[in-house]
Structures are given as C-alpha cells and as structure tokens.
Scaffold this motif. Structure first.
Motif, PDB file in Angstrom:
ATOM      1  N   VAL A  20       0.888  -1.164   0.000  1.00 17.68           N
ATOM      2  CA  VAL A  20       0.000   0.000   0.000  1.00 17.68           C
ATOM      3  C   VAL A  20       0.924   1.211   0.000  1.00 17.68           C
ATOM      4  CG1 VAL A  20      -1.860  -1.241   1.116  1.00 17.68           C
ATOM      5  CG2 VAL A  20      -0.259   0.020   2.533  1.00 17.68           C
ATOM      6  N   LEU A  40      -3.191   6.344   5.356  1.00 17.76           N
ATOM      7  CA  LEU A  40      -3.096   5.163   4.491  1.00 17.76           C
ATOM      8  C   LEU A  40      -2.994   3.896   5.332  1.00 17.76           C
ATOM      9  CD1 LEU A  40      -2.667   3.605   1.870  1.00 17.76           C
ATOM     10  CD2 LEU A  40      -0.264   4.343   1.912  1.00 17.76           C
ATOM     11  N   ARG A  44      -5.626   0.716   5.353  1.00 17.08           N
ATOM     12  CA  ARG A  44      -5.218  -0.638   4.963  1.00 17.08           C
ATOM     13  C   ARG A  44      -4.175  -1.168   5.951  1.00 17.08           C
ATOM     14  NH1 ARG A  44      -6.743  -2.149  -0.278  1.00 17.08           N
ATOM     15  NH2 ARG A  44      -5.946  -4.170   0.418  1.00 17.08           N
ATOM     16  N   GLN A 118      -1.209  -2.592  -4.456  1.00 23.16           N
ATOM     17  CA  GLN A 118      -2.606  -3.003  -4.301  1.00 23.16           C
ATOM     18  C   GLN A 118      -3.494  -1.852  -3.858  1.00 23.16           C
ATOM     19  OE1 GLN A 118      -3.796  -5.057  -0.416  1.00 23.16           O
ATOM     20  NE2 GLN A 118      -1.704  -5.827  -0.689  1.00 23.16           N
ATOM     21  N   HIS A 119      -2.888  -0.780  -3.327  1.00 22.08           N
ATOM     22  CA  HIS A 119      -3.661   0.370  -2.850  1.00 22.08           C
ATOM     23  C   HIS A 119      -2.722   1.566  -2.843  1.00 22.08           C
ATOM     24  CE1 HIS A 119      -7.283   1.775  -0.542  1.00 22.08           C
ATOM     25  NE2 HIS A 119      -6.436   2.740  -0.215  1.00 22.08           N
ATOM     26  N   ALA A 143      -7.399   3.443 -11.447  1.00 17.23           N
ATOM     27  CA  ALA A 143      -7.121   2.500 -10.362  1.00 17.23           C
ATOM     28  C   ALA A 143      -8.276   1.521 -10.181  1.00 17.23           C
ATOM     29  CB  ALA A 143      -6.855   3.267  -9.061  1.00 17.23           C
ATOM     30  N   HIS A 144      -9.497   2.030 -10.265  1.00 17.34           N
ATOM     31  CA  HIS A 144     -10.676   1.165 -10.131  1.00 17.34           C
ATOM     32  C   HIS A 144     -10.671   0.092 -11.216  1.00 17.34           C
ATOM     33  CE1 HIS A 144     -14.887   0.030 -10.956  1.00 17.34           C
ATOM     34  NE2 HIS A 144     -14.988   0.033  -9.629  1.00 17.34           N
ATOM     35  N   ILE A 148      -6.994  -1.511  -8.196  1.00 18.39           N
ATOM     36  CA  ILE A 148      -6.141  -0.855  -7.192  1.00 18.39           C
ATOM     37  C   ILE A 148      -7.017   0.038  -6.321  1.00 18.39           C
ATOM     38  CG2 ILE A 148      -4.204   0.723  -6.823  1.00 18.39           C
ATOM     39  CD1 ILE A 148      -3.151  -0.084  -9.581  1.00 18.39           C
ATOM     40  N   GLY A 149      -6.879  -0.082  -5.019  1.00 18.66           N
ATOM     41  CA  GLY A 149      -7.621   0.791  -4.116  1.00 18.66           C
ATOM     42  C   GLY A 149      -7.022   2.184  -4.082  1.00 18.66           C
ATOM     43  N   LEU A 150      -7.821   3.156  -3.683  1.00 19.19           N
ATOM     44  CA  LEU A 150      -7.357   4.550  -3.622  1.00 19.19           C
ATOM     45  C   LEU A 150      -7.927   5.236  -2.396  1.00 19.19           C
ATOM     46  CD1 LEU A 150      -6.046   7.157  -4.785  1.00 19.19           C
ATOM     47  CD2 LEU A 150      -8.178   7.497  -6.092  1.00 19.19           C
ATOM     48  N   THR A 151      -7.056   5.936  -1.661  1.00 17.29           N
ATOM     49  CA  THR A 151      -7.470   6.808  -0.566  1.00 17.29           C
ATOM     50  C   THR A 151      -6.964   8.210  -0.863  1.00 17.29           C
ATOM     51  OG1 THR A 151      -7.354   5.012   1.062  1.00 17.29           O
ATOM     52  CG2 THR A 151      -7.306   7.265   1.912  1.00 17.29           C
TER      53      THR A 151
END
Length: 313
Positions: A20, A40, A44, A118-119, A143-144, A148-151
């Motif tokens: 991440v 972050l 995660r 992964q994020h 990313a979607h 891939i996750g996104l914050t």
C-alpha cells in the motif's frame, strides 16, 4: 523489519509487490506527509507501507536555473520515511523520458505492472503524467479499472493553512529553524560529506568540518546551535556557520562549517547529518581575525548553553 530502497521500477522483486503506497515528492517529510502515511496505514492496516517518490524533484528537471531548494536529499528522505514506518521506498528516476510518460502509462505501466501496488494514497491536489494531465479523478477511474484501491487524503492544516514544504522553506530562509522543526516533527538537517577546506578554522582555534550545501536549500545565513549525527550513530553538540565568511572575503559560495564541541578526531570523508536548532546571530563582517576569533568563542559558549538548556544534543 529492514526497510528497502528501489531505484528501478522495471525490476521490482516479487517480495516488494502488493504494497500500500503513498504517492508524492515527500521533500522534507513533514507532518503533512506523516498524516498521509498514517491515514493510508489506518485505511489498509494489513498492507505493507510503501512510498512512491521521484528523484530528482521534478522542479529540478524543469527549472534547473532555480536556486537549490531541497529540504531533504535522497538519503535523508529515506531515513525520515523509515522513521515513520515505511518499509519500501520506490524512488523513480525522474528523467526527461519519464516526464514524457502519459498519465495512463504511469498508472498502468508503473503503479500496476511495474510496482504491483494493491492500494495507493495521495493528496487531493496530486497531479502526474506528461504536463501533469493526470489528476485524482483520473487516478480514481484508472485505479478502479485495474483493481487498485485509492485513498484521497485531505491536507493536514493548522491556523496558517496546510502544512507544506514551501511553508517550511520560508521559515528556514527567514531564520526560524525552531518553527520549521515544529512542522517537520524533527529538527531540519543538512547531510553531506566532510570536505577539505582552507584550515582557517583550525588556525582560529576552532577546527571545523566543511560540508557543501549542494542541492540543499540555503537557510538564513548566520551562526546556529546544532547537533551532529556521525556515521556510527554518535550525536555531538556543535556550533555551525552557514554563509560566505565576509570577514575573510571568501567569495560568493555559501557553505556549512560546523565545529563539534568537545570532539577531537578526523572527520574528512565522513558523512555527517547536521541538525539546526536555533539561529544564534546573523552573518556579519568583523574588523579582523582577532575580533572574529573572540566572536566565535562567544558563539561557541552560546551554542553550548542553548543545547544544554534545551536538550538539543
């Protein structure tokens, strides 16, 4: 767990994939950056914390005529990130070829295929790709699509606004290292290799270690109380001058000269990290070497008193 630095995004080992990762330049690694990393990790907690950053800073590539402005060069930045819990730093070479990469190629080719993240997390104003055409909305969609996750993390602010590298640079240039330290979460340091000088400090009775500022920001010129971390981890109190030494007509290049208190040894070739704690006085010209020698003695005692009183070293 040992931290790792990677400088070739095309050759990442399998063990380094699946992290991440926070995205950004991370110059200074200040409290705003720490907030990004904490957010972050909270989002995660099961993931291995990483950073994707760039070297040199893009501004150094696009505006080479600008005066040096860096708060942290790669070694100091890596150490500061590791202190915040980062275990893998992906330091991407920011070359002319890389700067021409499209925003889509950065997400698909670098983040996904190259690094296997992964994020990811970034600030709301993060921009990337050729001519900074990629923004957070674009990153979210790409990313979607890639799983891939996104914050997206709002900036950390105080009453003066968002914490930023620009704000810290201004504080240092105005002579307020204590206030810069409050925003960095630690004293600001210049790290460099001790070079041979003209031995004038030794002749004055105060031998100094000379370190070129190089690509570091030049803070306010003058005399500082400092602490010096050596390669073996020892920390010594000291007094440092940053400037052009006007009394001896030293020319136009500013340098860092540091005298370590109660230390006797050979430092040539060693890498030192010099942390600035307070500006004792501004740079000025003296009427001859005797007056300069007397002032250095006063500066040395002032630095000793300050560091003892504050626990700076």
């Amino acid at each position: 767990m040992k931290a790792h630095l990677y400088t070739d995004w095309r050759d990442i080992p399998d063990a380094a994939r699946g992290t991440v990762a926070a995205l950004g330049n991370f110059d200074g690694v200040h409290l705003g950056h720490a907030h990004l990393l904490r957010t972050l990790q909270a989002a995660r907690p099961e993931g291995e914390l990483a950073v994707v950053t760039f070297e040199p800073h893009p501004r150094e590539l696009f505006r080479p005529q600008d005066p040096p402005f860096r708060l942290t060069l790669p070694d100091e930045r890596f150490s500061a990130l590791v202190a915040l819990g980062v275990r893998r730093v992906f330091q991407i070479p920011f070359t002319p070829e890389f700067s021409a990469m499209s925003a889509e190629e950065f997400v698909t080719g670098v983040l996904h295929a190259g690094l296997g993240v992964q994020h990811v997390a970034c600030g709301a104003d993060f921009a990337f790709g050729h001519r900074r055409r990629g923004d957070v909305a674009f990153l979210a969609q790409e990313a979607h699509d890639l799983g891939i996750g996104l914050t997206v993390v709002p900036a950390l602010c105080d009453t003066a606004g968002p914490y930023s590298s620009t704000r810290i640079r201004r504080l240092l240039q105005e002579g307020y290292p204590e206030r810069a330290a409050e925003e960095l979460g630690r004293a600001w340091s210049i790290r460099g290799v001790v070079e041979h000088g003209d031995k004038r400090g030794r002749l004055l009775g105060f031998p100094t270690a000379n370190i070129a500022l190089g690509r570091h920001l030049e803070p306010a010129r003058g005399v500082y109380a400092v602490s010096v971390r050596m390669g073996d981890g020892r920390v010594c109190p000291g007094v440092a001058n940053i400037g052009r030494r006007p009394t001896i007509n030293d020319g136009q290049v500013s340098r860092l000269e540091v005298h370590l208190l109660d230390f006797d040894g050979d430092l040539y070739g060693q890498t030192l990290s010099v942390a600035l704690h307070t500006l004792l006085r501004e740079e000025r010209r003296f009427d001859g070497l005797d007056a300069l020698r007397a002032q250095i003695a006063r500066d040395t005692q002032a630095a000793r008193d300050y560091l003892l009183a504050t626990g700076g070293a």
